[in-house]
Write a protein that holds these residues in place. Structure first.
Motif, PDB file in Angstrom:
ATOM      1  N   GLY A   1      60.359  34.987  37.276  1.00 37.48           N
ATOM      2  CA  GLY A   1      60.821  35.487  38.355  1.00 37.48           C
ATOM      3  C   GLY A   1      62.396  36.076  38.905  1.00 37.48           C
ATOM      4  O   GLY A   1      63.226  36.005  37.659  1.00 37.48           O
ATOM      5  N   VAL A   2      62.824  36.881  39.386  1.00 37.15           N
ATOM      6  CA  VAL A   2      64.179  37.688  39.434  1.00 37.15           C
ATOM      7  C   VAL A   2      64.796  36.460  40.561  1.00 37.15           C
ATOM      8  O   VAL A   2      65.710  36.220  40.432  1.00 37.15           O
ATOM      9  CB  VAL A   2      64.126  38.683  41.007  1.00 37.15           C
ATOM     10  N   SER A   3      64.379  35.576  41.078  1.00 40.20           N
ATOM     11  CA  SER A   3      64.916  34.359  42.028  1.00 40.20           C
ATOM     12  C   SER A   3      65.876  33.659  41.262  1.00 40.20           C
ATOM     13  O   SER A   3      66.576  33.065  41.505  1.00 40.20           O
ATOM     14  CB  SER A   3      63.486  33.455  42.953  1.00 40.20           C
TER      15      SER A   3
ATOM     16  N   ILE B   1      68.678  35.941  39.760  1.00 38.45           N
ATOM     17  CA  ILE B   1      69.911  35.672  40.633  1.00 38.45           C
ATOM     18  C   ILE B   1      70.528  34.580  40.727  1.00 38.45           C
ATOM     19  O   ILE B   1      71.813  34.603  40.801  1.00 38.45           O
ATOM     20  CB  ILE B   1      69.302  35.941  42.151  1.00 38.45           C
TER      21      ILE B   1
ATOM     22  N   TYR C   1      67.815  40.163  52.216  1.00 46.94           N
ATOM     23  CA  TYR C   1      66.579  38.968  52.031  1.00 46.94           C
ATOM     24  C   TYR C   1      67.659  37.722  51.290  1.00 46.94           C
ATOM     25  O   TYR C   1      68.589  38.059  50.577  1.00 46.94           O
ATOM     26  CB  TYR C   1      66.093  39.673  49.706  1.00 46.94           C
TER      27      TYR C   1
ATOM     28  N   ILE D   1      70.637  45.701  47.763  1.00 50.04           N
ATOM     29  CA  ILE D   1      68.486  46.222  47.378  1.00 50.04           C
ATOM     30  C   ILE D   1      68.290  47.350  47.639  1.00 50.04           C
ATOM     31  O   ILE D   1      68.170  47.383  49.378  1.00 50.04           O
ATOM     32  CB  ILE D   1      68.510  44.363  48.095  1.00 50.04           C
TER      33      ILE D   1
ATOM     34  N   ASN E   1      63.900  44.994  51.218  1.00 48.18           N
ATOM     35  CA  ASN E   1      63.550  43.823  52.048  1.00 48.18           C
ATOM     36  C   ASN E   1      64.671  43.079  52.943  1.00 48.18           C
ATOM     37  O   ASN E   1      65.561  42.809  52.127  1.00 48.18           O
ATOM     38  CB  ASN E   1      63.138  42.882  51.617  1.00 48.18           C
TER      39      ASN E   1
ATOM     40  N   ASP F   1      69.395  44.958  43.462  1.00 45.31           N
ATOM     41  CA  ASP F   1      67.994  43.546  43.420  1.00 45.31           C
ATOM     42  C   ASP F   1      66.219  44.623  43.540  1.00 45.31           C
ATOM     43  O   ASP F   1      66.581  45.268  44.485  1.00 45.31           O
ATOM     44  CB  ASP F   1      67.467  42.898  44.533  1.00 45.31           C
TER      45      ASP F   1
ATOM     46  N   ILE G   1      63.578  45.039  42.640  1.00 47.10           N
ATOM     47  CA  ILE G   1      61.937  44.385  42.654  1.00 47.10           C
ATOM     48  C   ILE G   1      61.141  44.962  42.969  1.00 47.10           C
ATOM     49  O   ILE G   1      59.836  45.553  42.739  1.00 47.10           O
ATOM     50  CB  ILE G   1      61.904  43.141  43.196  1.00 47.10           C
ATOM     51  N   TYR G   2      61.685  46.213  44.501  1.00 47.82           N
ATOM     52  CA  TYR G   2      60.215  46.466  45.026  1.00 47.82           C
ATOM     53  C   TYR G   2      60.797  48.535  44.686  1.00 47.82           C
ATOM     54  O   TYR G   2      59.854  49.734  44.719  1.00 47.82           O
ATOM     55  CB  TYR G   2      60.415  46.804  46.254  1.00 47.82           C
TER      56      TYR G   2
ATOM     57  N   SER H   1      56.269  40.312  40.083  1.00 48.78           N
ATOM     58  CA  SER H   1      55.924  40.046  41.147  1.00 48.78           C
ATOM     59  C   SER H   1      55.307  40.874  42.109  1.00 48.78           C
ATOM     60  O   SER H   1      54.318  40.624  42.558  1.00 48.78           O
ATOM     61  CB  SER H   1      57.238  38.911  42.036  1.00 48.78           C
ATOM     62  N   LYS H   2      55.973  42.218  42.383  1.00 51.38           N
ATOM     63  CA  LYS H   2      56.171  43.042  43.305  1.00 51.38           C
ATOM     64  C   LYS H   2      54.729  43.698  43.109  1.00 51.38           C
ATOM     65  O   LYS H   2      53.817  44.440  43.344  1.00 51.38           O
ATOM     66  CB  LYS H   2      56.785  43.494  44.132  1.00 51.38           C
TER      67      LYS H   2
ATOM     68  N   ARG I   1      55.084  34.602  37.981  1.00 49.87           N
ATOM     69  CA  ARG I   1      57.176  34.405  37.736  1.00 49.87           C
ATOM     70  C   ARG I   1      57.090  35.125  36.288  1.00 49.87           C
ATOM     71  O   ARG I   1      57.532  34.546  34.938  1.00 49.87           O
ATOM     72  CB  ARG I   1      57.000  33.077  37.781  1.00 49.87           C
TER      73      ARG I   1
ATOM     74  N   TYR J   1      57.429  45.839  54.040  1.00 52.66           N
ATOM     75  CA  TYR J   1      57.391  45.215  55.619  1.00 52.66           C
ATOM     76  C   TYR J   1      58.256  46.386  56.415  1.00 52.66           C
ATOM     77  O   TYR J   1      58.495  46.946  56.061  1.00 52.66           O
ATOM     78  CB  TYR J   1      58.330  44.095  54.954  1.00 52.66           C
TER      79      TYR J   1
HETATM   80  N1  PLP Z   1      64.526  40.231  45.541  1.00 50.57           N
HETATM   81  C1  PLP Z   1      63.580  40.402  46.521  1.00 50.57           C
HETATM   82  C2  PLP Z   1      63.998  41.515  47.513  1.00 50.57           C
HETATM   83  C3  PLP Z   1      62.484  40.087  47.142  1.00 50.57           C
HETATM   84  O1  PLP Z   1      61.882  40.366  48.014  1.00 50.57           O
HETATM   85  C4  PLP Z   1      61.717  38.682  46.672  1.00 50.57           C
HETATM   86  C5  PLP Z   1      60.755  38.016  46.513  1.00 50.57           C
HETATM   87  O2  PLP Z   1      60.192  38.126  48.217  1.00 50.57           O
HETATM   88  C6  PLP Z   1      62.361  38.313  45.212  1.00 50.57           C
HETATM   89  C7  PLP Z   1      64.088  38.755  44.357  1.00 50.57           C
HETATM   90  C8  PLP Z   1      61.814  37.661  44.399  1.00 50.57           C
HETATM   91  O3  PLP Z   1      60.967  37.564  43.353  1.00 50.57           O
HETATM   92  P1  PLP Z   1      60.520  37.188  42.415  1.00 50.57           P
HETATM   93  O4  PLP Z   1      59.619  36.489  42.377  1.00 50.57           O
HETATM   94  O5  PLP Z   1      61.035  38.228  41.560  1.00 50.57           O
HETATM   95  O6  PLP Z   1      61.455  35.467  41.540  1.00 50.57           O
END
Ligand code: PLP
Length: 402
Positions: free
Chosen positions: A100-102, A105, A126, A172, A176, A204, A206-207, A236-237, A245, A330
């Motif tokens: 995952g991006v988490s 990061i 975020y 971002i 988000n 970032d 991800i969306y 993820s999204k 993940r 959101y």
């Molecule tokens: N970056 C942003 C802006 C998010 O909103 C989220 C999750 O909500 C993530 C990263 C985390 O993404 P991942 O599921 O790939 O860890």
């Protein structure tokens, strides 16, 4: 046993005490309407069938560790994806896959930051970004995104907050919690600041595929090819598989300037051996061919309808305004402080939960400086959105009356 002092200022309230209070209420038998987490699975928004079948097909062959940066086919698919979207010079060596991006990061910041270094982070953000910067011993300095200007970043505020300790800027996009999607001129201004002050851009994205109406997404790196830029995205999204993940980071910019950093990142990637291998096999399938998210966000699509309905109903409540989301999942409505003189938005959200059995996230959890916003997730069904807004409306009416 004491916890590390490094955690003292680390906050991630999206899964904090209010979340716990909701869980306890559920354990007592209450049904809580959850408009708080950006997880697609509980709302019947399932991953594309072809992708699940593909992962099942690969399960037996995915028992071993992979290369720390990720499997070759997936990294190739990611680099080719970016090549077709304006990043002509990107190659397989520029991609690192993570859980995952988490995870990425944290890893990317750890490889980069010295104690006391500053990173500019949007407000609202975020909150993982602020938390991850803090955890490295660095300082997150928040720049304002301007609600009156579609929630686009206030570039004058960004520049005013650059100091001799500033090392990078987080972008971002789509955002988000605000749902803002940034136009080219905003991204070009970020690139200009990075060039002028020798900063790294952390973008970032991800969306990037969750876009409504005529919103288009531009990769920051595509307008900043001469700047060191880290682009984050994943499955993820857009592909509705947050539990699997799978995310990635693409490193672009002058090779000589990024060489030492790439080595440090590879070292950190190797410390955790590799990312979840079965999910890596889904990446190539996802990025090629038909993008199933399109059906959800185009007119008549489920996410599009839910976004429109939630916006219409929320803004019909006296004193509630909201910039319509151009992307992501959101809404970030504002409560007029004259009608709703809220002192603590965390308490406000907790009171709403206890009174109306509905869970939203308070704006300050996203490092928004005033107690006048909350985040409303648009993933639940039309029926749940109608019920949720009815309950919020009832609660706010009592608030106005009292
Ligand atoms: N970056 C942003 C802006 C998010 O909103 C989220 C999750 O909500 C993530 C990263 C985390 O993404 P991942 O599921 O790939 O860890």
């Amino acid at each position: 046993m004491q916890h590390s002092s490094k955690l003292r200022n680390v906050r991630y309230e999206l899964r904090g005490p209010i979340h716990e209070a909701a869980k306890n209420m559920e354990a007592e038998g209450h049904r809580i309407l959850k408009m708080n987490l950006g997880d697609t699975a509980p709302f019947g928004l399932e991953a594309p069938e072809s992708v699940v079948v593909d992962m099942i097909h690969h399960l037996r062959g995915a028992q071993g560790y992979s290369d720390s940066k990720g499997i070759f086919t997936a990294r190739t698919a990611i680099s080719q994806y970016y090549q077709t979207r304006g990043l002509m010079n990107i190659g397989v060596e520029d991609i690192v896959i993570g859980n995952g991006v988490s995870e990425l990061i944290s890893m990317c910041l750890q490889a980069f930051m010295e104690n006391g270094d500053e990173i500019l982070v949007p407000a609202p953000d975020y909150p993982l970004w602020t938390a991850a910067v803090t955890l490295t011993g660095g300082k997150a300095v928040h720049y304002i995104c301007d609600e009156a200007e579609n929630w686009w970043p206030d570039l004058a505020d960004v520049e005013a907050k650059i100091t001799s300790r500033t090392k990078g800027i987080v972008i971002i996009n789509p955002n988000n919690p605000t749902g803002a999607v940034y136009p080219r001129h905003i991204l070009e201004q970020f690139a200009g600041l990075a060039r002028k002050h020798n900063l790294v851009l952390f973008s970032d994205e991800i969306y990037e595929k969750v876009l409504y109406g005529d919103a288009t997404h531009i990769h920051t790196a595509a307008v900043a090819e001469d700047v060191c830029c880290l682009t984050f995205s994943g499955l993820s999204k857009a592909y509705r598989m947050p539990g699997y993940r799978a995310g990635w980071v693409a490193i672009t910019g002058p090779l000589a300037a990024t060489a030492a950093y790439r080595e440090a990142l590879e070292l950190l990637a190797s410390l955790r051996l590799c990312a979840n291998v079965p999910a890596q096999h889904a990446i190539q399938t996802c990025l090629g061919g038909y993008q199933s998210i399109d059906a959800l966000v185009k007119p008549g699509g489920r996410l599009r309808e839910q976004r429109d309905l939630a916006h219409k109903l929320l803004t019909a409540i006296p004193g509630v305004t909201c910039v319509p989301a151009s992307g992501a999942m959101y809404l970030f409505p504002r409560l007029d402080p004259d009608l709703y003189p809220i002192e603590s938005d965390e308490k406000f959200v907790l009171d709403l939960l206890r009174d109306q059995k509905i869970l939203v996230s308070h704006g300050s959890a996203f490092n928004w400086p005033a107690p006048d916003h909350f985040r409303f997730v648009i993933l639940p069904s039309v029926l749940d959105i109608e019920e949720a807004v009815r309950r919020i409306s009832t609660f706010l009416a009592a608030y106005r009356g009292g």
